[in-house]
Design an enzyme around this catalytic site. Structure first.
Site, PDB file in Angstrom:
ATOM      1  N   HIS A   1       4.231   6.767   5.434  1.00 57.97           N
ATOM      2  CA  HIS A   1       3.096   7.486   6.021  1.00 57.97           C
ATOM      3  C   HIS A   1       2.328   6.694   7.077  1.00 57.97           C
ATOM      4  CE1 HIS A   1       0.633   5.323   2.948  1.00 57.97           C
ATOM      5  NE2 HIS A   1      -0.358   5.516   3.788  1.00 57.97           N
TER       6      HIS A   1
ATOM      7  N   ASP B   1      -3.320   8.309  -0.726  1.00 60.73           N
ATOM      8  CA  ASP B   1      -3.635   7.195   0.169  1.00 60.73           C
ATOM      9  C   ASP B   1      -5.100   6.779   0.015  1.00 60.73           C
ATOM     10  OD1 ASP B   1      -3.324   5.500   2.677  1.00 60.73           O
ATOM     11  OD2 ASP B   1      -4.747   6.987   3.417  1.00 60.73           O
TER      12      ASP B   1
ATOM     13  N   ASP C   1     -23.856  16.409 -24.334  1.00 61.01           N
ATOM     14  CA  ASP C   1     -22.440  16.575 -23.996  1.00 61.01           C
ATOM     15  C   ASP C   1     -21.918  15.519 -23.017  1.00 61.01           C
ATOM     16  OD1 ASP C   1     -23.866  17.895 -21.925  1.00 61.01           O
ATOM     17  OD2 ASP C   1     -22.273  19.313 -21.557  1.00 61.01           O
TER      18      ASP C   1
ATOM     19  N   HIS D   1       0.824  -1.223   0.000  1.00 59.29           N
ATOM     20  CA  HIS D   1       0.000   0.000   0.000  1.00 59.29           C
ATOM     21  C   HIS D   1       0.854   1.269   0.000  1.00 59.29           C
ATOM     22  CE1 HIS D   1      -2.963   2.997   1.064  1.00 59.29           C
ATOM     23  NE2 HIS D   1      -2.379   3.200   2.232  1.00 59.29           N
TER      24      HIS D   1
ATOM     25  N   GLU E   1       1.991   5.370  12.834  1.00 56.71           N
ATOM     26  CA  GLU E   1       0.681   4.945  13.326  1.00 56.71           C
ATOM     27  C   GLU E   1       0.605   3.440  13.556  1.00 56.71           C
ATOM     28  OE1 GLU E   1      -4.007   5.000  11.945  1.00 56.71           O
ATOM     29  OE2 GLU E   1      -2.419   5.363  10.493  1.00 56.71           O
ATOM     30  N   ASP E   2       1.137   2.641  12.647  1.00 54.79           N
ATOM     31  CA  ASP E   2       0.878   1.196  12.652  1.00 54.79           C
ATOM     32  C   ASP E   2       2.064   0.333  13.048  1.00 54.79           C
ATOM     33  OD1 ASP E   2      -1.705   1.682  11.841  1.00 54.79           O
ATOM     34  OD2 ASP E   2      -1.256   1.478   9.710  1.00 54.79           O
TER      35      ASP E   2
END
Length: 704
Positions: A72, A139, A259, A48, A76-77
């Site tokens: 990124h 992301d 259109d 990812h 956090e993870d």
């Protein structure tokens, strides 16, 4: 998964001087931190961040942004920390990664007030470094591309969040390609049946009419070849969601929609743009009202292009966009073009907007508005198209579509807006609620001592104007509400035999979760909080429970033995400022504070009674009268009645007042809840094209 060599190749394509060592170290660090983690699809999690970095290479962004994409999710993870990222890479990259982490933790699709607070944080993060939101958008794009692996309820939540927040934000930043893809990916989740239906109809249309895109592209190239203009022509069918939105907005079936194909002509110079426009208009008939020149009047995000719609093959409408290569780079990358690299150098594109100035235009009002007003402002800023009008000196003012002269005045300066009394459009005096059109010249007429009125909120459409009006109204009303609140609270204290003190008010303010005693009095004076609540929280044992019947009355300020009724001349509604006039033996008649009938009582101050509505206690049904001028065409009256019914209002009487060959005038009496309900009804009617004029009736011939 994209390996390191492939990623470096993508970066070197536009930046041969890239710091390959920095990107390699970030790639290795990210892979190590995410080792053993898996996505819900079963793939290694690190696929990812690498995919996000690859998306950002398409926008030719700098090394720091590419590295941020790779890292990124580490803070956090994983066990990674801000200090470690700062030590291994740089403070700049650590702050960017931390900014993306904070955005990821925002629950943007939660309750209204929290959503507004989170949206505020999102915009503040953008104001510090816009690259944070570029990484977040990439992301979100990759997550939407791989959304099928999520649980159905999670898919629905992410799709709604994408449609409401991230897609319009990408569009507002000028990244139209990303907006369209995000919308279409969300549309696939939210309404798959509608999307599949449009795709099937496209296939049928292509089978019947042949490859329209190829044929029309060839037609345009043929015309340009005749004039020796060096240009490239691209064509495509519009995205399913874009078509669906037009079908909903215009209430048209697919077969009647025009259109649905878009074409782009990219040339070398600005002069070529106008030459190409002439060639196209000479060959095909231009559709009136469908021409926009964003070259002479650029959008705030730097977008420049000429848009025109013409009747092409077999009468099919096609939209053509004409721009130079530099303009196209900005149109593709939007605000991100500021960081774009080519041949190892930062590209100095003359059309790229300064991101700091752009973000300042969105965040200048963040500290002045409450949650609801802020959300309203943000949505107005992000979802609107634009019109361009001129000052008498020839300066161009950019406004949202549907803007009024009042919006124009506030766009020039808050002081001009606050003191506006009237306006001239193209030299003709017009009402302040007139909708402006592209190219009009607007002159604002001001007067010393003029202040914004509450009704202006319903006239203006831009977030800037609404914010300025609310701020002015709060300033004007606050001192008056504080004085009124003091009198109401003092009377309530006297009723239970207690003395009102500053200490008692401070204690009540704390117990009622208000900022201080001044704010408490202001809320009471504005009828946002009943004065009896102060007694209930301070002295529950002596609270006036015996007067429950009085407390339940919808109007505050009447004596125990006074009856009341609404004046028919102004028909006051809950939510409006009111005053009472006492009649011996008849009780009190309630008028709106601006009712002209009050002039005859100016020298009888002893008969005036200070009143306000008790929130939530008014009658569920109140009547109001509307003066309508509508087109004299078949079905129009039925449509008007349906619109009123759709707003949950009931028509109780209808009188034909005047009839002409093209228009007729009606007096419509309706049952509604309060003034907000009335505004909803009037707004719905104003939006109907067959309604020429609408006004609330204030009739002095009716007896009070």
């Amino acid at each position: 998964m994209i390996d390191l060599d492939d990623l470096l190749a993508l970066v070197r394509n536009y930046n041969p001087r890239t710091n390959a060592d920095l990107i390699s170290r970030a790639y290795a660090y990210g892979a190590q931190m995410h080792e053993g983690q898996m996505r819900q699809s079963g793939e290694p999690y690190f696929t990812h961040p690498v995919a996000v970095a690859a998306i950002l290479t398409e926008q030719q962004l700098d090394d720091a942004t590419i590295v941020t994409a790779l890292l990124h999710d580490t803070i956090e993870d994983t066990k990674s920390t801000f200090l470690e990222v700062e030590r291994l890479f740089s403070t700049e990259i650590a702050e960017l990664v931390d900014g993306v982490t904070k955005l990821t933790n925002l629950e943007l699709s939660s309750a209204q007030s929290k959503q507004a607070d989170n949206f505020r944080k999102l915009f503040m993060a953008m104001s510090r470094d816009l690259r944070v939101i570029l990484v977040k958008l990439a992301d979100r794009l990759h997550n939407m591309r791989t959304i099928k692996s999520m649980r159905p309820e999670k898919q629905a939540q992410k799709a709604r969040e994408t449609m409401e927040i991230f897609a319009p934000l990408a569009g507002r930043m000028g990244m139209q390609w990303m907006r369209e893809e995000l919308e279409d990916l969300a549309f696939r989740v939210i309404n798959p049946e509608a999307r599949n239906s449009i795709i099937r109809r496209f296939i049928t249309l292509q089978r019947e009419a042949g490859d329209m895109v190829h044929n029309i592209t060839a037609d345009i190239r043929g015309e340009l070849d005749k004039t020796d203009i060096d240009a490239t022509v691209y064509g495509r069918a519009k995205k399913p969601y874009s078509i669906w939105r037009k079908m909903q907005e215009k209430n048209l079936s697919f077969s009647r929609l025009s259109d649905i194909y878009g074409f782009r002509v990219i040339c070398e110079t600005e002069a070529d743009c106008y030459r190409i426009l002439g060639v196209i208009h000479h060959r095909w008939r231009a559709v009136p009202g469908r021409f926009k020149d964003y070259i002479s009047q650029p959008k705030q995000n730097g977008y420049r292009s000429i848009h025109t719609t013409v009747a092409g093959r077999d009468g099919k409408r096609v939209e053509v966009q004409i721009r130079t290569r530099q303009m196209n780079e900005v149109a593709e990358a939007g605000v991100a073009a500021h960081w774009a690299y080519r041949e190892g150098q930062r590209v100095k594109n003359p059309f790229a907007v300064d991101p700091q100035k752009w973000i300042a235009s969105l965040t200048e009002r963040l500290d002045d508005e409450d949650h609801v007003a802020f959300m309203e402002t943000v949505k107005l800023e992000m979802y609107t198209d634009q019109v361009f009008c001129f000052t008498p000196k020839g300066d161009v003012i950019q406004l949202a579509k549907g803007a009024t002269p009042l919006d124009f005045a506030f766009a020039i300066h808050t002081r001009i807006g606050n003191s506006c009394v009237s306006a001239k459009v193209d030299g003709i005096r017009v009402p302040l609620w007139t909708r402006l059109r592209n190219g009009q010249s607007v002159e604002i007429i001001t007067a010393e001592g003029q202040r914004p009125q509450a009704s202006w909120i319903d006239i203006v459409t831009t977030g800037r104007a609404k914010s300025a009006i609310r701020r002015s109204l709060r300033e004007d009303d606050r001192s008056r509400f504080v004085r009124l609140g003091q009198e109401l609270v003092r009377a309530t204290f006297d009723q239970v035999g207690r003395k009102m003190t500053d200490k008692a008010l401070r204690t009540a303010a704390r117990m009622l979760a208000t900022a201080d005693e001044v704010e408490l009095l202001s809320r009471i004076g504005a009828a946002e909080l009943p004065a009896r609540r102060v007694i209930e929280v301070l002295y529950p044992e002596v609270a006036p429970h015996g007067a429950e019947d009085v407390m339940q009355r919808p109007v505050v300020g009447l004596a125990l033995d006074q009856s009341f009724r609404r004046a028919q001349c102004c028909q006051p509604l809950p939510g409006e400022r009111i005053v009472g006039i006492s009649y011996r033996g008849l009780g009190v008649v309630i008028h709106t504070i601006d009712c002209p009938a009050l002039e005859e009582f100016e020298d009888q101050s002893q008969r005036w009674v200070d009143l306000h509505w008790e929130p939530g206690r008014h009658a569920p049904v109140n009547n109001a009268s509307l003066d309508l001028t509508i087109a004299n065409d078949a079905g129009v009256l039925g449509r008007v009645c349906s619109l009123i019914g759709e707003q949950k209002a009931n028509i109780i009487d209808l009188t034909l007042m005047d009839r002409k060959p093209d228009f007729y005038r009606l007096l419509v009496d309706i049952d509604i809840r309060d003034v907000e309900h009335l505004h909803l009804v009037m707004t719905a009617l104003e939006a109907e094209s067959q309604v020429a004029q609408i006004a609330r009736v204030r009739d002095l011939t009716r007896k009070p």
